[in-house]
Design a protein around this motif. Structure first.
Motif, PDB file in Angstrom:
ATOM      1  N   THR A 243       2.539  -6.668  26.465  1.00 43.58           N
ATOM      2  CA  THR A 243       3.868  -6.864  25.902  1.00 43.58           C
ATOM      3  C   THR A 243       3.802  -7.055  24.390  1.00 43.58           C
ATOM      4  O   THR A 243       2.770  -7.424  23.825  1.00 43.58           O
ATOM      5  N   LEU A 244       4.933  -6.851  23.764  1.00 44.45           N
ATOM      6  CA  LEU A 244       5.043  -7.118  22.330  1.00 44.45           C
ATOM      7  C   LEU A 244       4.751  -8.585  22.034  1.00 44.45           C
ATOM      8  O   LEU A 244       4.143  -8.904  21.005  1.00 44.45           O
ATOM      9  N   GLU A 245       5.142  -9.472  22.948  1.00 42.64           N
ATOM     10  CA  GLU A 245       4.889 -10.897  22.745  1.00 42.64           C
ATOM     11  C   GLU A 245       3.390 -11.213  22.815  1.00 42.64           C
ATOM     12  O   GLU A 245       2.882 -12.015  22.018  1.00 42.64           O
ATOM     13  N   ALA A 246       2.679 -10.568  23.749  1.00 45.28           N
ATOM     14  CA  ALA A 246       1.229 -10.777  23.837  1.00 45.28           C
ATOM     15  C   ALA A 246       0.526 -10.222  22.602  1.00 45.28           C
ATOM     16  O   ALA A 246      -0.424 -10.822  22.084  1.00 45.28           O
ATOM     17  N   PHE A 247       1.000  -9.087  22.147  1.00 50.63           N
ATOM     18  CA  PHE A 247       0.457  -8.499  20.923  1.00 50.63           C
ATOM     19  C   PHE A 247       0.655  -9.428  19.729  1.00 50.63           C
ATOM     20  O   PHE A 247      -0.266  -9.689  18.948  1.00 50.63           O
TER      21      PHE A 247
END
Length: 369
Positions: A243-247
């Protein structure tokens, strides 16, 4: 009226805090607004054309520069079957790019073909070398390409010593199942870079940009081995790498944990589900990442979001990003397999030029950075 204005300003501040990436509130323009254009030399040789957003045919490098991009990335193979992505093309394209004021990242694959997490094959000419000779070959090859760039007045600004080296490089000798071998080969590349130009930044590049466990494991081991580098490079493809959040969490963590700047050296997103070269596309979903359709607008929005995440890395350690492969349009003969001229590329729906060769809106979005 004053109270209403104050309330509106407070509401705007709350919305920005809740959605910082969408709001584009990062501190200033990215230092690196780049594109990998390794396919360009072969595309042009086979008749590929590029047009600006108004449809006027021109030099792809100039079109990108005028849109606001300031960096290119070029890969180097050792002895590829088709003769492309070698020192010859790197020198020629670098000369054109530097004349336009663009900066240069050189990406050494240390292979005759693609090097990535699933394959790090030695060049055929290096296959039988004992380890000390292999290490010298890495040094000599790196030095040869970079010194030729320096001598023509186009010194590389950044250099990747290896490409997506999650599992090491030049298997089996440089596999990080034995970190000493990995360290020695990366050290040879680092020494060659710095001998040519001490100002050139060395990048170590992993894929899977949303996998914090991988990055901590890899760079903790690199620290234990004394592996030297200046910048952490990441690949982040939202349809593969979390996800963008994990990135975002990974970027922030590694920049702080290792005290190094970070740069996304590969990212991309499709602008269509269509096909332009009769070769199956790698990404075919109408919405490869939730909320971002495979349209010109979806491509622009996703890449802008990635740029905002990089911009928001604390302490100014987010340098920027490169799209991959911006100029790899559907030109017959410019395919994925250098040994097979009949192959297509599977990626033309993620370029920054559409099927009519016209610059897509994402090019200007990235250029504004």
């Amino acid at each position: 009226m004053k109270r209403i204005l104050t309330a509106l300003l407070l509401l705007a501040a709350v919305l920005v805090a809740a959605h910082p990436a969408q709001a584009g509130t990062g501190p200033g323009r990215l230092q690196i607004r780049g594109a990998d254009i390794s396919s360009l030399a072969k595309s042009e040789a086979l008749g590929g054309l590029y047009r600006d957003s108004r449809g006027r045919t021109g030099d792809a490098l100039r079109i990108m520069s005028q849109a606001g991009l300031n960096y290119i990335r070029l890969k180097v193979w050792v002895n590829p079957a088709d003769g492309y992505n070698t020192k010859t093309q790197v020198l020629a394209v670098a000369r054109r790019a530097k004349a336009l004021g663009l900066r240069l990242l050189v990406d050494f694959h240390y292979s005759d073909t693609w090097a990535d997490p699933g394959k790090q094959f030695k060049p055929a000419a290096w296959e039988a070398m004992p380890f000390d000779q292999l290490r010298q070959a890495v040094y000599d090859h790196t030095y040869d390409v970079l010194d030729a760039l320096r001598r023509q007045g186009t010194t590389a600004d950044m250099v990747q010593v290896g490409n997506e080296i999650n599992g090491g490089l030049l298997w089996p000798d440089g596999s990080n199942s034995s970190w000493a071998g990995t360290a020695a080969l990366l050290g040879a590349g680092y020494d060659a870079v710095k001998r040519v130009s001490s100002a050139t930044k060395v990048v170590l590049h992993l894929a899977n940009g949303g996998d914090n466990g991988l990055y901590r494991w890899w760079f903790d081991n690199a620290a234990a081995q004394g592996i030297r580098y200046d910048v952490i490079g990441l690949s982040y493809y939202p349809f593969w790498h979390g996800t963008l959040e994990a990135f975002q969490a990974n970027l922030n963590d590694v920049a702080a944990r290792y005290g190094k700047p970070v740069v996304v050296v590969e990212t991309a997103y499709p602008f269509t589900t269509g096909d332009d070269d009769n070769w199956p596309n790698i990404i075919t979903s109408a919405e490869p990442y939730p909320g971002y359709p495979a349209t010109p607008q979806g491509q622009s929005a996703l890449l802008a979001r990635v740029a905002d995440i990089v911009r928001a890395v604390p302490n100014g350690r987010g340098l920027g990003l490169f799209t991959w492969e911006a100029t790899w349009t559907g030109v017959r003969g410019n395919g994925w397999d250098p040994a097979d001229p009949a192959s297509g590329n599977g990626w033309e729906n993620q370029a920054l030029f559409d099927f009519g060769d016209r610059a897509l809106p994402a090019l200007s979005v990235l250029g504004r950075g």
